[in-house]
Design an enzyme around this catalytic site. Structure first.
Site, PDB file in Angstrom:
ATOM      1  N   ILE A   1       0.841  -1.201   0.000  1.00 35.30           N
ATOM      2  CA  ILE A   1       0.000   0.000   0.000  1.00 35.30           C
ATOM      3  C   ILE A   1       0.876   1.250   0.000  1.00 35.30           C
ATOM      4  O   ILE A   1       0.563   2.245  -0.659  1.00 35.30           O
ATOM      5  CB  ILE A   1      -0.964  -0.009   1.199  1.00 35.30           C
ATOM      6  CG1 ILE A   1      -1.761  -1.308   1.234  1.00 35.30           C
ATOM      7  CG2 ILE A   1      -1.927   1.171   1.123  1.00 35.30           C
ATOM      8  CD1 ILE A   1      -2.564  -1.506   2.507  1.00 35.30           C
TER       9      ILE A   1
ATOM     10  N   PHE B   1       2.514   3.466   7.660  1.00 33.74           N
ATOM     11  CA  PHE B   1       2.138   2.109   7.257  1.00 33.74           C
ATOM     12  C   PHE B   1       2.946   1.040   7.975  1.00 33.74           C
ATOM     13  O   PHE B   1       2.514  -0.107   8.059  1.00 33.74           O
ATOM     14  CB  PHE B   1       2.382   1.906   5.754  1.00 33.74           C
ATOM     15  CG  PHE B   1       1.514   2.714   4.844  1.00 33.74           C
ATOM     16  CD1 PHE B   1       0.184   2.382   4.657  1.00 33.74           C
ATOM     17  CD2 PHE B   1       2.020   3.805   4.157  1.00 33.74           C
ATOM     18  CE1 PHE B   1      -0.631   3.113   3.807  1.00 33.74           C
ATOM     19  CE2 PHE B   1       1.223   4.544   3.303  1.00 33.74           C
ATOM     20  CZ  PHE B   1      -0.104   4.203   3.131  1.00 33.74           C
ATOM     21  N   ALA B   2       4.152   1.378   8.428  1.00 31.97           N
ATOM     22  CA  ALA B   2       5.103   0.363   8.898  1.00 31.97           C
ATOM     23  C   ALA B   2       4.488  -0.509   9.981  1.00 31.97           C
ATOM     24  O   ALA B   2       3.999  -0.008  10.994  1.00 31.97           O
ATOM     25  CB  ALA B   2       6.373   1.034   9.411  1.00 31.97           C
TER      26      ALA B   2
ATOM     27  N   SER C   1      -7.039  -0.844  10.463  1.00 30.02           N
ATOM     28  CA  SER C   1      -7.574  -2.015   9.778  1.00 30.02           C
ATOM     29  C   SER C   1      -8.984  -2.312  10.252  1.00 30.02           C
ATOM     30  O   SER C   1      -9.333  -2.071  11.419  1.00 30.02           O
ATOM     31  CB  SER C   1      -6.679  -3.225  10.066  1.00 30.02           C
ATOM     32  OG  SER C   1      -7.302  -4.431   9.682  1.00 30.02           O
TER      33      SER C   1
ATOM     34  N   TYR D   1      -3.204  -9.230  15.837  1.00 29.39           N
ATOM     35  CA  TYR D   1      -3.013  -8.186  14.824  1.00 29.39           C
ATOM     36  C   TYR D   1      -4.071  -7.095  14.980  1.00 29.39           C
ATOM     37  O   TYR D   1      -3.759  -5.903  15.064  1.00 29.39           O
ATOM     38  CB  TYR D   1      -3.075  -8.785  13.418  1.00 29.39           C
ATOM     39  CG  TYR D   1      -3.189  -7.735  12.343  1.00 29.39           C
ATOM     40  CD1 TYR D   1      -2.141  -6.856  12.099  1.00 29.39           C
ATOM     41  CD2 TYR D   1      -4.350  -7.605  11.585  1.00 29.39           C
ATOM     42  CE1 TYR D   1      -2.244  -5.869  11.125  1.00 29.39           C
ATOM     43  CE2 TYR D   1      -4.461  -6.627  10.607  1.00 29.39           C
ATOM     44  CZ  TYR D   1      -3.409  -5.760  10.388  1.00 29.39           C
ATOM     45  OH  TYR D   1      -3.527  -4.774   9.423  1.00 29.39           O
TER      46      TYR D   1
ATOM     47  N   LYS E   1      -3.697  -3.016  16.322  1.00 24.37           N
ATOM     48  CA  LYS E   1      -4.213  -1.824  15.643  1.00 24.37           C
ATOM     49  C   LYS E   1      -5.158  -1.042  16.553  1.00 24.37           C
ATOM     50  O   LYS E   1      -5.139   0.196  16.585  1.00 24.37           O
ATOM     51  CB  LYS E   1      -4.928  -2.226  14.356  1.00 24.37           C
ATOM     52  CG  LYS E   1      -4.012  -2.770  13.268  1.00 24.37           C
ATOM     53  CD  LYS E   1      -3.075  -1.703  12.726  1.00 24.37           C
ATOM     54  CE  LYS E   1      -2.323  -2.177  11.488  1.00 24.37           C
ATOM     55  NZ  LYS E   1      -1.387  -1.148  10.979  1.00 24.37           N
TER      56      LYS E   1
ATOM     57  N   ARG F   1     -15.618 -10.722   2.127  1.00 25.54           N
ATOM     58  CA  ARG F   1     -14.818  -9.556   2.502  1.00 25.54           C
ATOM     59  C   ARG F   1     -15.110  -8.397   1.563  1.00 25.54           C
ATOM     60  O   ARG F   1     -15.535  -8.583   0.425  1.00 25.54           O
ATOM     61  CB  ARG F   1     -13.317  -9.879   2.444  1.00 25.54           C
ATOM     62  CG  ARG F   1     -12.860 -10.971   3.399  1.00 25.54           C
ATOM     63  CD  ARG F   1     -12.906 -10.505   4.837  1.00 25.54           C
ATOM     64  NE  ARG F   1     -12.426 -11.515   5.764  1.00 25.54           N
ATOM     65  CZ  ARG F   1     -13.178 -12.428   6.354  1.00 25.54           C
ATOM     66  NH1 ARG F   1     -14.486 -12.470   6.106  1.00 25.54           N
ATOM     67  NH2 ARG F   1     -12.672 -13.291   7.197  1.00 25.54           N
TER      68      ARG F   1
END
Length: 343
Positions: free
Chosen positions: A21, A89-90, A133, A156, A160, A238
């Protein structure tokens, strides 16, 4: 005016900017008149993408190899460059890996963001766009709006969500900051030139590159993770969004955070859900090739279905996803066919 002085600089630090991205966002930033400066540790990316970005955009992003957790490096970067804002983004992004290595995910995604935020404050840079996300929502009935409850089902997603909450606390404590939290759904596709696209290191963690690798002959077949979900064909549903739509959404969010302080939380998605088998069928149309698949067990942490209510991003940013599933598959196929082994 202080804001006016900040706006005079067009340099935007893009952490993780050599990734999927991030690289497409660099193209969109250059098209919008910005000068991206990429910071990336190359953990899941390839520096050669910068050559491709230059071919597409006519301008080469600045480049720094390093880790966002390295405070001394960040201090040097902010001292040496007049940075107007940061797109962050990292981070690590594989749901399955986060289940087996939760501490690694919290260290990289949460601690990394805290180090970056503190370095920005010390340097007087207060405009941040954070790559969040839709996994922060967990199992929530779609369509999902930003005020839906957040119950992430894997480390994950939790990493976020922790970052979102701490950035919200930070903006409350530092009201001169302007932060956009962008919750995007499933990024797919590639730049229409076919020059840049998704190039996962090792086995892909996401559906589209796996399908593309099967189509091009790199893999024998796709494994569909579960066909017993409560969805029309039993496979997970999705909201797939084209990576260039996402990239343009980040530029729109950057413009917004440069205008006034505050905290924004926005979904970036199409508002339409597609099942795994629908994606397979669309890719077969795009490639003219059969995609053989077998059905395997569900993956831990996966939810049956989610798609966005993207109306708030349209209202606040004037942004809408413009590219449909067929375009996503055609562009992915063009990239995969031209670059069967990545960069």
């Amino acid at each position: 005016k202080i804001l006016g002085i900040v706006r005079m600089s067009k340099t935007i630090l893009v952490t993780g900017g050599a990734g999927f991205i991030g690289s497409h966002t660099c193209v969109a930033l250059i098209a919008a008149g910005y000068a991206p400066l990429v910071l990336d540790n190359l953990g899941n990316s390839d520096v050669r993408v910068l050559d491709r970005v230059e071919r597409i955009a006519g301008q080469r992003p600045g480049w720094i190899e390093g880790d966002v957790r390295d405070r001394a490096l960040l201090d040097r970067v902010f001292a040496q460059h007049r940075i107007a804002g940061v797109i962050h983004f990292a981070g690590l992004k594989a749901v399955g890996d986060s289940v087996t290595d939760p501490l690694g995910y919290y260290d990289n995604n949460v601690h990394g963001t805290w180090v970056l935020t503190q370095a920005m404050e010390a340097a007087g840079v207060h405009a941040l766009v954070f790559s969040s996300s839709a996994t922060v929502y967990g199992e929530t009935d779609p369509p999902i709006a930003e005020d839906a409850p957040c119950h992430p089902t894997n480390p994950y997603g939790r990493s976020k969500r922790i970052v979102e909450e701490t950035l919200g606390d930070w903006q409350l404590a530092r009201p001169h900051w302007s932060i956009a939290l962008l919750r995007y759904f499933n990024p797919v596709g590639a730049h229409e030139s076919g020059l840049i696209g998704e190039h996962p290191q090792g086995q892909p963690n996401n559906l589209m590159p796996f399908v593309a690798q099967v189509a091009v002959g790199l893999r024998e077949r796709l494994v569909v993770h579960g066909n017993d979900y409560p969805t029309p064909d039993g496979t997970g549903v999705r909201d797939y969004v084209h990576v260039m739509d996402l990239a343009e959404g980040h530029v729109a969010a950057l413009r917004k955070v440069q205008q006034a302080p505050g905290l924004l939380t926005l979904n970036l998605g199409t508002g339409v859900g597609h099942s795994v088998l629908q994606v397979v069928q669309a890719f077969e149309r795009a490639s003219g090739r059969a995609i053989p698949y077998t059905v395997g067990p569900r993956r831990p942490g996966d939810v049956p279905a989610n798609w966005a209510d993207p109306s708030r991003a349209a209202e606040v940013l004037g942004w809408r996803a413009r590219r449909g599933l067929d375009a996503m598959c055609v562009d992915s196929w063009r990239w995969q066919q031209g670059n069967p082994k990545g960069y």
